[in-house]
Design a protein around this motif. Structure first.
Motif, short mmCIF file in Angstrom:
data_model
loop_
_atom_site.label_atom_id
_atom_site.label_comp_id
_atom_site.label_asym_id
_atom_site.label_seq_id
_atom_site.Cartn_x
_atom_site.Cartn_y
_atom_site.Cartn_z
N SER A 22 0.83 -1.20 0.00
CA SER A 22 0.00 0.00 0.00
C SER A 22 0.87 1.25 0.00
CB SER A 22 -0.95 0.00 1.19
OG SER A 22 -0.25 -0.06 2.41
N SER A 23 2.03 1.19 0.64
CA SER A 23 2.87 2.38 0.67
C SER A 23 3.78 2.48 -0.55
CB SER A 23 3.73 2.40 1.94
OG SER A 23 4.44 1.19 2.06
N HIS A 24 4.35 1.33 -0.98
CA HIS A 24 5.35 1.39 -2.05
C HIS A 24 4.74 1.27 -3.44
CE1 HIS A 24 7.87 0.95 1.38
NE2 HIS A 24 8.96 0.94 0.68
N THR A 25 3.52 0.76 -3.54
CA THR A 25 2.89 0.64 -4.86
C THR A 25 1.70 1.59 -4.97
OG1 THR A 25 3.42 -1.71 -4.62
CG2 THR A 25 2.22 -1.07 -6.59
N ALA A 26 0.65 1.34 -4.17
CA ALA A 26 -0.56 2.15 -4.30
C ALA A 26 -0.30 3.62 -3.97
CB ALA A 26 -1.65 1.58 -3.39
N GLY A 27 0.45 3.87 -2.90
CA GLY A 27 0.75 5.26 -2.53
C GLY A 27 1.55 5.96 -3.61
N ALA A 28 2.49 5.23 -4.20
CA ALA A 28 3.32 5.81 -5.27
C ALA A 28 2.45 6.17 -6.46
CB ALA A 28 4.41 4.84 -5.66
N ALA A 29 1.52 5.27 -6.81
CA ALA A 29 0.62 5.53 -7.94
C ALA A 29 -0.22 6.78 -7.66
CB ALA A 29 -0.28 4.33 -8.19
N ARG A 30 -0.66 6.88 -6.43
CA ARG A 30 -1.51 8.02 -6.06
C ARG A 30 -0.74 9.34 -6.11
NH1 ARG A 30 -6.34 8.81 -2.96
NH2 ARG A 30 -6.21 10.70 -1.73
N LEU A 31 0.49 9.33 -5.62
CA LEU A 31 1.30 10.55 -5.66
C LEU A 31 1.50 11.01 -7.10
CD1 LEU A 31 4.03 9.89 -2.94
CD2 LEU A 31 2.54 11.89 -3.05
N ALA A 32 1.84 10.06 -7.97
CA ALA A 32 2.09 10.44 -9.36
C ALA A 32 0.80 10.88 -10.04
CB ALA A 32 2.71 9.27 -10.12
N ASN A 33 -0.30 10.23 -9.66
CA ASN A 33 -1.59 10.63 -10.22
C ASN A 33 -1.92 12.08 -9.83
OD1 ASN A 33 -4.59 10.95 -10.13
ND2 ASN A 33 -4.54 8.91 -11.04
N GLY A 132 -1.00 2.56 3.83
CA GLY A 132 -2.43 2.37 3.57
C GLY A 132 -2.89 3.05 2.30
N GLY A 133 -1.94 3.43 1.44
CA GLY A 133 -2.31 4.11 0.20
C GLY A 133 -2.48 5.61 0.36
N LYS A 134 -2.30 6.10 1.59
CA LYS A 134 -2.45 7.54 1.81
C LYS A 134 -1.13 8.25 1.50
CE LYS A 134 -6.14 7.88 5.12
NZ LYS A 134 -6.96 8.58 4.14
N VAL A 135 -1.26 9.48 1.04
CA VAL A 135 -0.06 10.23 0.67
C VAL A 135 -0.19 11.68 1.11
CG1 VAL A 135 0.27 8.79 -1.38
CG2 VAL A 135 -0.95 10.96 -1.58
N GLU A 136 0.94 12.36 1.05
CA GLU A 136 0.92 13.80 1.31
C GLU A 136 1.98 14.45 0.44
OE1 GLU A 136 0.93 14.88 5.40
OE2 GLU A 136 1.51 16.95 4.98
N ILE A 137 1.59 15.53 -0.24
CA ILE A 137 2.56 16.31 -1.00
C ILE A 137 2.99 17.48 -0.12
CG2 ILE A 137 2.82 17.85 -2.99
CD1 ILE A 137 1.12 15.89 -4.59
N TYR A 138 4.31 17.59 0.09
CA TYR A 138 4.85 18.62 0.97
C TYR A 138 5.31 19.86 0.23
CZ TYR A 138 5.62 14.72 4.21
OH TYR A 138 5.47 13.63 5.00
N GLU A 139 5.64 19.63 -1.03
CA GLU A 139 6.30 20.71 -1.74
C GLU A 139 5.83 20.70 -3.18
OE1 GLU A 139 10.71 20.62 -1.33
OE2 GLU A 139 10.60 21.17 -3.45
N LEU A 140 5.47 21.87 -3.69
CA LEU A 140 5.04 21.97 -5.08
C LEU A 140 5.80 23.12 -5.73
CD1 LEU A 140 3.19 21.61 -7.54
CD2 LEU A 140 1.43 22.93 -6.35
N ASP A 141 6.55 22.82 -6.75
CA ASP A 141 7.34 23.83 -7.47
C ASP A 141 8.14 24.71 -6.52
OD1 ASP A 141 6.30 22.78 -9.80
OD2 ASP A 141 4.63 24.21 -9.88
N GLY A 142 8.67 24.09 -5.50
CA GLY A 142 9.52 24.83 -4.56
C GLY A 142 8.78 25.48 -3.41
#
Ligand code: SF4
Lengths: 231, 289
Positions: A22-33, A132-142
């Motif tokens: 869930s963290s290394h596959t599903a979460g990664a897919a979600r972040l890229a999505n 668990g498939g959950k993600v967080e983006i911390y930084e966007l374009d700096g």
């Protein structure tokens, strides 16, 4: 307004996802999505820099495929995920993987930087897969941001000028939309800002057009709620 | 849902099952109708069944090539020691986990690494009798109620609490689900959860090469057995000496005191056995820390 995030029963039984992790596959897919949604138009080039545990185990978890699939707009439970490499070829997306197993000052064990490019636009996000498939983006374009992708969110790149904020919130309230949460991130005073505005319901296309027409707004993207559960 | 004792109290006051309570909770907190929540869970039930069938249909090698085919191996064998239901539960749990390891579609319950236990136990029990899809969905809600409280008060992540948080929680969830499915009381369901979770306290998360395969796949099958055992005891009226909420608290504190090596870092336990290290080397070409 929802102040404190509750755990849905569908965070516990669910979401449906492509394994194995869930963290290394599903979460990664979600972040890229999510990163894909922040880019205008389809990406032509993607660079994924994996840190920590993602870097050391990505092959066995298909993290590279998951990231590629997500940048093509596939959801974390899309069965085509394992064929992401050939889908990328079809979509003329060039993928580069950089692996940094032991970087200094790692703020989270499962961290990834996603850079997507096409002729008109580019995005650069740093995010973590929280489990668990959950993600967080911390930084966007700096800019420091906090994007979970659970709720319908407007992401606005704009000039940092007096009155921009008011005109944005006015246009939103004219459309009868309710702001659930709003965060403004700026680098240096007077330069540019990124606004992340969570809305209770999607904004109609005409309101989005009005926002895009604002002279100070450089870019507006919509991150639709990708909830694991209901909906 | 702050605690399971509170939930139990409410359930009894309203004459509801745990499953019904979870439906109401979800509707209220996610601003949806109970019907929407039930429909969503029905979709999850279908996805779970599809994964079981897929895993039994073809032997699926994992992405790393380190596992696969055990679901078929076990299902072909007539059980010599186990009853049919327990045998099926293990087969289904293996099948689901092999689908997961081969990049197939599963429902996290509560995580991908522990996704075989709840469907394994649920489908084994449901297929042994005349249970409707609706009853199975209610059982999944009962499982979710237990998992939700564990997640709120402790953790469901192996990286934070070790495998007790993943497979232990899943066993507790599955036990409650099948107690309710066969008509046991909400009290009995929670006693079953308490007994299942107690028996996994301290369980390390020590995946070989950091992959969700060894020991995860077989651990799911064996936790399915644990779950059935706990449910059987609870249905016989056996209770846990330690109340379920206190067991959850204990799981949380044990998880905190587990060293980092035993929390998904592949730095200890089975991952650091000579064979475990050998497998990691054969996959990555260099020793993992
Ligand atoms: S050992 Fe770790 S990775 Fe494997 S199922 Fe348990 S918690 Fe998940």
């Amino acid at each position: 307004m929802r102040t404190h995030k509750h755990l849905s029963v569908f965070d516990v039984v669910g979401p449906a996802m492509i394994g194995p992790s869930s963290s290394h596959t599903a979460g990664a897919a979600r972040l890229a999505n999510l990163a894909r949604r922040l880019l205008q138009g389809p990406p032509r080039r993607a660079r994924f820099t994996l840190y920590g545990s993602l870097a050391s185990t990505y092959r066995g978890h298909g993290t590279d495929l998951a990231l590629t699939a997500g940048s093509l707009g596939l959801a974390p439970d899309d069965e085509r995920l394992r064929h992401a490499a050939s889908l990328a070829k079809e979509a003329e997306l060039a993928v580069e993987i950089v692996s940094e197993p032991r970087p200094e000052g790692l703020i989270h064990p499962n961290l990834v930087r996603i850079e997507l490019f096409n002729a008109q636009d580019a995005v650069n996000v740093m995010g973590a897969s929280l489990g668990g498939g959950k993600v967080e983006i911390y930084e966007l374009d700096g800019f420091p941001v906090r994007l979970l992708g659970d709720e319908y969110t407007l992401v606005i790149h704009s000039q940092d000028r007096v009155g921009v904020l008011t005109s944005v919130t006015n246009l939103i309230s004219e459309a009868d939309a309710n702001i659930g949460n709003m965060a403004v991130s700026r680098m240096r005073r007077g330069k540019s800002v990124i606004m992340c505005i969570e809305l209770d319901a999607p904004l109609p296309e005409c309101a989005l057009e009005k926002l895009r027409a604002q002279p100070d707004i450089k870019k507006l993207t919509v991150v639709e709620g990708l909830r694991g559960g209901v909906g | 849902m702050d605690s399971l004792s509170e939930l139990l109290h409410e359930a009894k006051a309203q004459g509801h099952t745990l499953g019904q309570m979870a439906v109401l909770y979800e509707a209220e907190s996610s601003f949806c109708t109970p019907e929407t929540a039930i429909k969503q869970m029905m979709i999850h039930l279908d996805t779970m069944e599809a994964a079981i069938d897929k895993g039994l249909d073809t032997p699926l090698p994992s992405v790393s090539g380190q596992s696969g085919g055990d679901a078929q191996r076990l299902s072909r064998q007539n059980p010599r020691l186990l009853g049919t239901m327990a045998h099926q539960a293990m087969v289904y749990a293996l099948a689901t986990m092999e689908v997961n390891a081969s990049m197939g579609r599963i429902v996290a319950a509560p995580t991908a690494g522990s996704c075989g236990i709840v469907p394994g136990v649920l489908f084994a029990v449901a297929r042994s009798g005349d249970y409707t899809r609706e009853q199975m969905v209610q059982a999944l809600f009962a499982a979710a109620a237990v998992g939700q409280v564990i997640g709120q008060n402790a953790t469901l992540s192996g990286a934070q609490g070790g495998c007790q948080a993943e497979c232990g929680s899943a066993a507790a969830m599955a036990a409650a689900a099948v107690v309710e499915l066969v008509g046991g009381s909400p009290d009995a369901a929670l006693e079953a959860s308490a007994m299942a979770l107690k028996n996994t306290l301290g369980l390390a998360c020590d995946p070989v090469a950091g992959l969700v395969e060894i020991p995860c796949i077989k651990r799911n099958a064996l936790c399915a057995l644990l779950s059935l055992g706990a449910a059987e005891m609870a249905l016989a009226g056996i209770t846990s000496a330690i109340p379920v909420d206190e067991v959850i608290g204990a799981m949380d504190s044990v998880g905190r005191s587990l060293p980092a090596e035993l929390k998904e870092t592949a730095g200890g336990g089975l991952a650091q056995t000579p064979r475990g290290r050998h497998i990691a080397r054969s996959l990555y070409g260099e020793p993992k820390e």
